[in-house]
Scaffold this active site. Sequence first.
Site, PDB file in Angstrom:
ATOM      1  N   SER A   2      15.442  -1.756 -20.092  1.00  0.00           N
ATOM      2  CA  SER A   2      14.489  -2.649 -19.426  1.00  0.00           C
ATOM      3  C   SER A   2      13.123  -2.540 -20.081  1.00  0.00           C
ATOM      4  O   SER A   2      12.866  -1.636 -20.880  1.00  0.00           O
ATOM      5  CB  SER A   2      14.368  -2.279 -17.953  1.00  0.00           C
ATOM      6  OG  SER A   2      13.647  -1.067 -17.836  1.00  0.00           O
ATOM      7  N   LYS A   3      12.253  -3.461 -19.708  1.00  0.00           N
ATOM      8  CA  LYS A   3      10.895  -3.449 -20.226  1.00  0.00           C
ATOM      9  C   LYS A   3      10.203  -2.135 -19.869  1.00  0.00           C
ATOM     10  O   LYS A   3       9.450  -1.581 -20.643  1.00  0.00           O
ATOM     11  CB  LYS A   3      10.133  -4.640 -19.653  1.00  0.00           C
ATOM     12  CG  LYS A   3       8.668  -4.617 -19.994  1.00  0.00           C
ATOM     13  CD  LYS A   3       7.996  -5.916 -19.662  1.00  0.00           C
ATOM     14  CE  LYS A   3       6.556  -5.733 -19.260  1.00  0.00           C
ATOM     15  NZ  LYS A   3       5.806  -4.718 -19.993  1.00  0.00           N
ATOM     16  N   ARG A   4      10.508  -1.640 -18.671  1.00  0.00           N
ATOM     17  CA  ARG A   4       9.875  -0.394 -18.240  1.00  0.00           C
ATOM     18  C   ARG A   4      10.228   0.788 -19.148  1.00  0.00           C
ATOM     19  O   ARG A   4       9.403   1.653 -19.387  1.00  0.00           O
ATOM     20  CB  ARG A   4      10.227  -0.086 -16.782  1.00  0.00           C
ATOM     21  CG  ARG A   4       8.987  -0.118 -15.888  1.00  0.00           C
ATOM     22  CD  ARG A   4       9.313   0.040 -14.426  1.00  0.00           C
ATOM     23  NE  ARG A   4      10.277  -0.958 -13.990  1.00  0.00           N
ATOM     24  CZ  ARG A   4      11.420  -0.681 -13.378  1.00  0.00           C
ATOM     25  NH1 ARG A   4      11.749   0.569 -13.133  1.00  0.00           N
ATOM     26  NH2 ARG A   4      12.232  -1.640 -13.002  1.00  0.00           N
ATOM     27  N   GLY A  17      10.750   0.633 -22.292  1.00  0.00           N
ATOM     28  CA  GLY A  17       9.917   0.477 -23.482  1.00  0.00           C
ATOM     29  C   GLY A  17       8.527   1.045 -23.238  1.00  0.00           C
ATOM     30  O   GLY A  17       7.996   1.789 -24.049  1.00  0.00           O
TER      31      GLY A  17
END
Length: 512
Positions: A261-263, A265
């Site tokens: 997920s973006k989190r 990253g």
Amino acid sequence: MLKKRRVRFAPSPTGPLHIGGVRTALYNYLYAKQQGGDFILRIEDTDSTRFVPGAEEYIQETFDWLELSFDESPEKGGAYGPYRQSERKEIYKKYVDYLLEKGAAYIAFDTPEELDAKRSEIPNFQYDASTREGMRNSLTLPESETQSLIDNGTQYVVRIKVSPGVDILVNDMIRGEVVINSSVLDDKVIYKSADELPTYHLANVVDDRLMEITHVIRGEEWLPSAPLHVWLYKSLGWEENMPQFAHLPLLLKPDGKGKLSKRDGDRLGFPVFPLEWTDPVSGEISSGYRETGYLPDAVINFLAFLGWNPGTEQEIFSLDELVQAFSFDRCSKSGAKFDVEKAKWYNHQYILKMEDDKLAELFEPILVEKGIKVPREKVAGVVSLVKDRIHFVNELWDQSDYFFIAPESYDEKTVRKRWKEDTPEHMRQLIGLIQQMNDFSAGNQEEIVMEWIQKNGLHTGNIMNAFRLAVVGEGKGPHMFNITEIIGKEETVERLERAISLLGENKETFNH
Ligand code: GLU
């Protein structure tokens, strides 16, 4: 003769394209090119509530950057256009009507409240063969009532009528034959009168057929939709032309637990988007591979290996080699763990592979920003000496600043260790030696300096380390004479003189 392969990448422009989507597009590209087929971009933008401005442009810019070009796309056009679903609205209605006429779909009037009431009444309620009899639809209402409701402008949806107890076969090139019983499916909404638009599933299937798509290659999250899509194909009488499916493995978090997920990253410091993205509402900026300094070829190579492997030890593949080597047989069913160290390693490999002149070209804007203007040739010489020390172009400056500006201070520890009492005298002699050199090539310098060291019974380590300290300012860097060859005789002498005057005889007077 085999049908021409046609594959599509079909993103919804609901935000920045995720790196997993780029992988999906890449696999489509590899397969299309290998088979001499067509690679198509179709924008699935029928859901206006989820539309994000700039997202489509972002998609196109991503593939421009990666130099993966589409044979047909909204930008490029093609014989099967338009390639934006929002521009194809009129096309879908006809298929909805056909399914209704055939009795393969029906009209339902249930309001959101009525559906909610059913959900609380029946645990795990699903609108299907077991429940549709108890709902307000064209199967339960008299025909005249259905008609008058429609005529009065009552909002309705069209649902696909899934008969229970039928085995549906999804032929997946990665997962093999997946059989799902129709009883687990619900009567999905395929059209809404409110916006006169088909839902995602119908538009997706209709367009795949009309665009003569032969292979649907997409992320694993779409696997649960595949049986419904097969059902729609059959209901529309297109069974003969059903595409082959390939559902690619999920991209997993670096620690392997769950979807990337973006989190993750943000937490682990790597981009999950190909290009930097600025959220049009919040203004929040998400980092991109491009802006972080990844090279397009490295990203492609790295992504190709997230879910596929060649079955050999070879890890570096050009795009052409990937096109040749790619196969669904060697795609994994299980998720592919994202590995940022590997991504960096790939970037490093591609930096090493790059022509020095090209790398110098990428370095130049950074130099300009630092106010440094030197010939390309010199920059190319510098990068050839330091490129094995970097993962990203933007690390070049830290590794090579001393080629462009003389040190202004000297590393304290190195001074203490390397600048001895007799060093200034030796450096003075070294200056004399250098001044007499006509040929300042690394090889010649080395020969002369080494001969002098030997003849005078000096300590090579002491001399060379002090020399390095004077020229670089610390104990790092590539081979000493390669550095001095590039900065030149005059500059070398100047730096030696400067070190003598700044560090002097007394090693405690250094500047730091
Ligand atoms: N529009 C879908 C998406 O955003 C397409 C899925 C598919 O390839 O069928 O991923």
